[in-house]
Structures are given as structure tokens and as C-alpha cells.
Design an enzyme around this catalytic site. Structure first.
Site, short mmCIF file in Angstrom:
data_model
loop_
_atom_site.label_atom_id
_atom_site.label_comp_id
_atom_site.label_asym_id
_atom_site.label_seq_id
_atom_site.Cartn_x
_atom_site.Cartn_y
_atom_site.Cartn_z
N VAL A 250 -0.54 16.58 79.82
CA VAL A 250 -1.86 17.43 79.92
C VAL A 250 -2.61 16.86 80.98
O VAL A 250 -2.96 17.75 81.92
CB VAL A 250 -2.68 17.21 78.62
N CYS B 288 3.29 18.74 69.74
CA CYS B 288 1.79 19.37 69.21
C CYS B 288 1.81 19.89 67.82
O CYS B 288 1.12 19.52 66.91
CB CYS B 288 1.57 20.55 70.19
C1 UDX Z 1 2.53 24.30 71.56
C2 UDX Z 1 1.69 25.74 71.83
O1 UDX Z 1 2.33 26.64 72.00
C3 UDX Z 1 0.54 25.59 72.86
O2 UDX Z 1 -0.40 26.40 72.76
C4 UDX Z 1 -0.26 24.06 72.43
O3 UDX Z 1 -1.24 23.95 73.04
C5 UDX Z 1 0.72 22.86 72.40
O4 UDX Z 1 1.77 23.29 71.52
P1 UDX Z 1 4.88 23.46 73.05
O5 UDX Z 1 4.53 22.55 71.95
O6 UDX Z 1 4.85 23.30 74.55
O7 UDX Z 1 2.99 24.42 72.70
O8 UDX Z 1 5.91 24.58 72.62
P2 UDX Z 1 5.94 25.88 71.96
O9 UDX Z 1 6.62 26.69 72.87
O10 UDX Z 1 4.87 26.69 71.43
O11 UDX Z 1 7.15 25.79 70.89
C6 UDX Z 1 6.87 24.71 69.75
C7 UDX Z 1 7.94 24.79 68.76
O12 UDX Z 1 8.07 25.58 67.93
C8 UDX Z 1 9.45 24.31 69.52
O13 UDX Z 1 10.10 23.36 68.72
C9 UDX Z 1 9.99 25.97 69.36
O14 UDX Z 1 11.36 25.84 69.36
C10 UDX Z 1 9.49 26.46 68.05
N1 UDX Z 1 9.39 27.79 67.86
C11 UDX Z 1 8.52 28.69 68.69
C12 UDX Z 1 10.35 28.39 67.16
O15 UDX Z 1 11.19 27.89 66.35
N2 UDX Z 1 10.13 29.75 66.82
C13 UDX Z 1 9.30 30.57 67.70
O16 UDX Z 1 9.31 31.81 67.40
C14 UDX Z 1 8.57 29.81 68.36
#
Ligand code: UDX
Length: 454
Positions: A12, A264
Site C-alpha cells: 500500500v 486482505c
Molecule cells: C483484495 C480486494 O479486491 C481489494 O479491493 C482490497 O483492498 C484488498 O483485498 P487482493 O487481496 O489483492 O485485493 O486480491 P483479489 O484479486 O481481490 O483476490 C483475493 C482472493 O480471492 C484471491 O485468493 C483470489 O484467488 C480469490 N478469488 C477472487 C476467488 O477465489 N474467486 C473470485 O471470484 C475472486
């Protein structure tokens, strides 16, 4: 344009600092880790994030981005201080905010004129207001300052895009001056008509937790539907498609998989549950989401083990370690949990990840894990290949080549990257997530395997 200090150079902080410098501000990024600061001065970044090296280098060379571990001096030279230090989970799930308070104390002791302190680390609701009280204890009498909240919503792997073109900007500010500075800082985003919410400190803080918990809920929901699909012979990808066409629901974040991970969702769901408990409010939905995610990862271990018969002594190639593609971040990555589960069942794991292998080698959990040079190398002699992270290079693997090097051609596609027909036509047994087979259709291969084992 402002002189801005950004404290903490994690994802961040560094992304925020680089973007603010790119918008024309004079930014000093501060970190207590002096060795890390020296590396950044040599333009060696602490993590992989597409596009970040270029923007850091440009702004550093043009003199708008500086690195130091001298927080006091940086604060004295700035009007605005962003706090972006880590808030790791404690054993009880609550967020450890001690680093935020330590930084705020030093800021308070170095107030040489009005300063705006912007709390950007994700911290429990009430932190920003409490920080003001905390700083007042250390500030000289009559010193003028404000504390605002400005939660980040950046996504790793596409951090620059989500920072430069966010869906919205959320500002928690309760003085005219704080609001006006934050509006000015975000002015470049108005040109692209980014919507902005200006609200109270607590509301801004809760928007962040509510957003992440909602997204985690969507994922756990579709994973639960996937499990139902497997039992009832339905296809979760079509279910998600049909579900997502309802505009009230929307098509995003409905990809079934091994469970969410990262820095997150796991942390923020636990933190919300912890501060809800403290406030004596039931957070049954978020608690269920956490349990469903743990269950999903365990299910993946069972799924892989079932696909190879008696697991002890068998070899599984795990493709993808980072919690999602385009990052080398391994925090709370489902792959780590799944590998641990496989190892407990006596499976020999060989892993490959395009970017995060160097970081992975240092992890104690992966001590007995071997690493392959690429997907095919990892798959050599394996009884199954398990795709855990959807890196692009795993989408178009040469299945005939993969089959040649494997002991048994089994593909556990935990991200549903492949079509069953295509994989079976290449001579593999295919295992997806939520890809049930209708009762009327013969489930050829799994049925044969089961009878062989019996
Ligand atoms: C997330 C939020 O999207 C962001 O807005 C916040 O501020 C921080 O947390 P990030 O952790 O970078 O961002 O990743 P993201 O792309 O959101 O994916 C999070 C997790 O969810 C990953 O492990 C991903 O594989 C999983 N995921 C995401 C799924 O299993 N299925 C989905 O449909 C979407």
C-alpha cells in the site's frame, strides 16, 4: 501539490507513494528497515508488482520520490503524512495496530505547523478517532493537526490500475481543512470522474471492512454452490454466469476455486469478526464465510488425494504458489495450506510458480517441498498435477507433453482453466471445482478407477 510523507513501504505504502509522486507531489517514503530503504534507493523493490518499477524509477530520477528511515525529519518537512504500516492479525484474529500508534506518536512529537495525518492502513473502526486522542497526548500545547481516514482498495497484481483508476475514493474527514487537502490530493482522479464519498471517520473505516467482507462472502458463496454442483451434477461456471447476469448481483468475484487468500480477505474477515464481538454484535455471516473458506481448502486436499488413490508415497505437482497471479505474495495463499495438507497425508509435493519460488524456498512450511524448473519439470513422474493459481502460463499447457512426463495423467484444475472434454480427449482424468456431471451422462474414468481400487 504537497510535501507528503508516506510511512511504511509495503504494497500500500509504496504504491501510494509512487502514485502521489506521479501526480506531481513531493513524496518521501519512510520505513524503519534501513536496509530496505537502501535497496529502494538502488531501485530494488521489495516485491513484484507489474508496472511499479517503472513508475518508481521515473519519479525517483525526476526528484519527486525519496526514501529515508528518518521519520522525524520527513514529518517536519511535510504537510501531509500517510500512515500505511502493517496491521498483522493477533492470535485472536484482531488487528495489531501497535505500529500505527508508534508512528503517530513520532508524528505528534514533530508537529511544526498544521499537519494532516491520513490513516490508510486497514485498522478497526474507531482507530482514526483514537489516534487523534493518542497524538494529542504527545503534541505540544496548541499544535494543530487533523486525523483523516482514506482506506485503500488496491488489488495486488493490478495495484497501479486500481490506484490510478479506482472505482471510488472514500474519505473520512471531519474538518474543512482535512477535507480540502484530501480533495486536492485526489484531484487528478476527478478528471476521470472518479466518484468520491466524504463521510465520518468511522463510516470510512467500516466501508473498507464491509467491502472486503462482502467480496469474501461472494467467493465463499460460489464455492458453496460449487460443492453443491459436484454433488448434484451441475456446472458452477454456468450457475455463476446465470447468477451474474442479474444486475443486482453482477458477474465479478463468482469464480469458484480453492478458497480466497492474500493479505486482505483472511485478515479483514477475522478482524471484523473480532471487533463485532467486542461491540457485542453478532457477525454470523462473516463468521460463516471464514469457516466456509477453511472448509474449501480442506476439500481441495481431499479432492487431490481422491484423484490419486491411496495418497501415501504418491507424487503431486503443484502449479502456482502465490495467492493469485501477477504477484509473488504468499501470505495466506491457499497453495500453502493445501501443500501442508498433502504432506500430512504422505504425498510428495513438487511445486512450481513463475515468480514466487525464491520467496517460497524461504518458508518453513515448504521445507520438504521440491521445486521444478517449469510446469513440465515439476510434473515429471507425478500421479497428478494440481493447478492452484491461475497464472497465464498454466492456461495453455501442452497436454500431450504433460502426459508424457507424468506417471498417471490426472489434472486437478482448481481454477477451472480447462474444459473437461479437451482434457479427457488428451487422455487425462479431469477434476475441476464445481464441475458436476449430470447423472444421465456416464462418468467414464472416475468410475473405472473406483472399481479398480475396490
Ligand atoms: C483484495 C480486494 O479486491 C481489494 O479491493 C482490497 O483492498 C484488498 O483485498 P487482493 O487481496 O489483492 O485485493 O486480491 P483479489 O484479486 O481481490 O483476490 C483475493 C482472493 O480471492 C484471491 O485468493 C483470489 O484467488 C480469490 N478469488 C477472487 C476467488 O477465489 N474467486 C473470485 O471470484 C475472486
Amino acid at each position: 501539490m504537497y510535501n507528503i510523507t508516506v510511512v511504511g513501504t509495503g504494497y500500500v505504502g509504496l504504491v501510494t507513494g509512487a502514485c502521489l509522486a506521479d501526480f506531481g507531489n513531493n513524496v518521501t517514503c519512510v520505513d524503519s528497515d534501513a536496509a530496505k530503504i537502501e535497496r529502494m534507493k538502488a531501485l530494488e523493490l521489495p516485491f513484484f508488482e507489474p508496472g511499479l518499477p517503472e513508475i518508481v524509477e521515473r519519479n525517483f530520477n525526476e526528484g519527486r520520490l525519496h526514501f529515508t528511515s528518518d521519520l522525524a525529519t520527513a514529518v517536519r518537512n511535510s504537510k501531509v503524512v500517510f500512515i500505511t504500516v502493517g496491521t498483522p492479525p493477533r492470535a485472536d484474529g484482531s488487528a495489531d495496530t501497535s505500529a500505527i500508534y508508534a508512528v503517530a506518536k513520532i508524528v505528534a512529537q514533530n508537529l511544526n505547523g498544521y499537519k494532516l495525518v491520513i490513516q490508510k492502513s486497514t485498522a478497526p473502526v474507531g482507530t482514526a478517532r483514537d489516534l487523534y486522542r493518542h497524538m494529542s497526548k504527545y503534541a505540544k500545547k496548541g499544535a494543530k493537526f487533523d486525523v483523516a481516514s482514506n482506506p485503500e482498495f488496491l488489488r495486488e497484481g493490478s495495484a497501479l490500475e486500481t490506484s490510478m483508476r479506482p472505482d471510488r475514493v472514500v474519505i473520512g474527514a471531519e474538518s474543512k481543512e482535512a477535507e480540502s487537502i484530501l480533495r486536492k490530493i485526489h484531484e487528478p482522479l476527478f478528471l476521470i470522474e472518479t466518484p468520491m464519498i466524504v463521510t465520518s471517520l468511522e463510516t470510512a473505516e467500516l466501508i473498507k471492512y464491509a467491502s472486503n467482507c462482502f467480496l469474501a462472502t461472494k467467493i465463499s458463496f460460489i464455492n458453496e454452490m460449487a460443492n453443491l454442483c459436484e454433488a448434484l451434477g451441475a456446472d458452477v461456471q454456468m450457475v455463476a454466469k446465470g447468477l451474474g447476469m442479474d444486475r443486482r448481483i453482477g458477474p465479478k468475484f463468482l469464480h469458484a476455486g480453492p478458497g480466497y487468500g492474500g493479505s486482505c480477505f483472511p485478515k479483514d474477515t477475522h478482524a471484523l469478526s473480532a471487533f463485532a464481538k467486542k461491540a457485542k454484535v453478532k457477525s454470523g455471516i462473516v463468521d460463516a464465510v471464514i469457516a466456509a473458506n477453511d472448509h474449501q481448502m480442506t476439500r481441495m486436499v481431499d479432492k487431490i488425494c481422491n484423484s490419486i488413490g491411496a495418497p501415501r508415497g504418491k507424487k503431486v505437482a503443484v502449479l502456482g504458489l502465490s495467492f493469485k497471479p501477477n504477484t509473488d505474495d504468499l501470505r495466506e495463499a491457499p497453495a500453502l495450506y493445501i501443500i501442508e495438507g498433502l504432506k500430512k497425508r504422505g504425498v510428495k509435493v513438487v511445486a512450481f510458480d513463475p515468480i514466487s519460488m525464491r520467496k517460497a524456498e524461504e518458508l518453513p512450511q515448504l521445507k520438504n517441498v521440491e521445486f521444478g524448473a517449469d510446469a513440465y519439470d515439476a510434473a515429471r513422474g507425478a500421479h497428478a498435477v494440481a493447478i492452484i493459481t491461475e497464472w497465464n502460463e498454466f492456461r495453455g499447457m501442452e497436454l500431450s507433453r504433460l502426459k508424457r512426463v507424468m506417471k498417471k495423467p490426472v489434472l486437478c484444475d482448481l481454477r477451472n482453466l480447462y474444459k473437461r472434454d479437451q482434457v479427457e480427449a488428451a487422455g487425462f482424468e479431469y477434476v475441476g471445482v464445481g464441475k458436476g456431471v449430470p447423472a444421465g451422462l456416464t462418468k467414464k474414468k472416475p468410475a473405472k478407477r473406483a472399481s479398480k481400487k475396490a
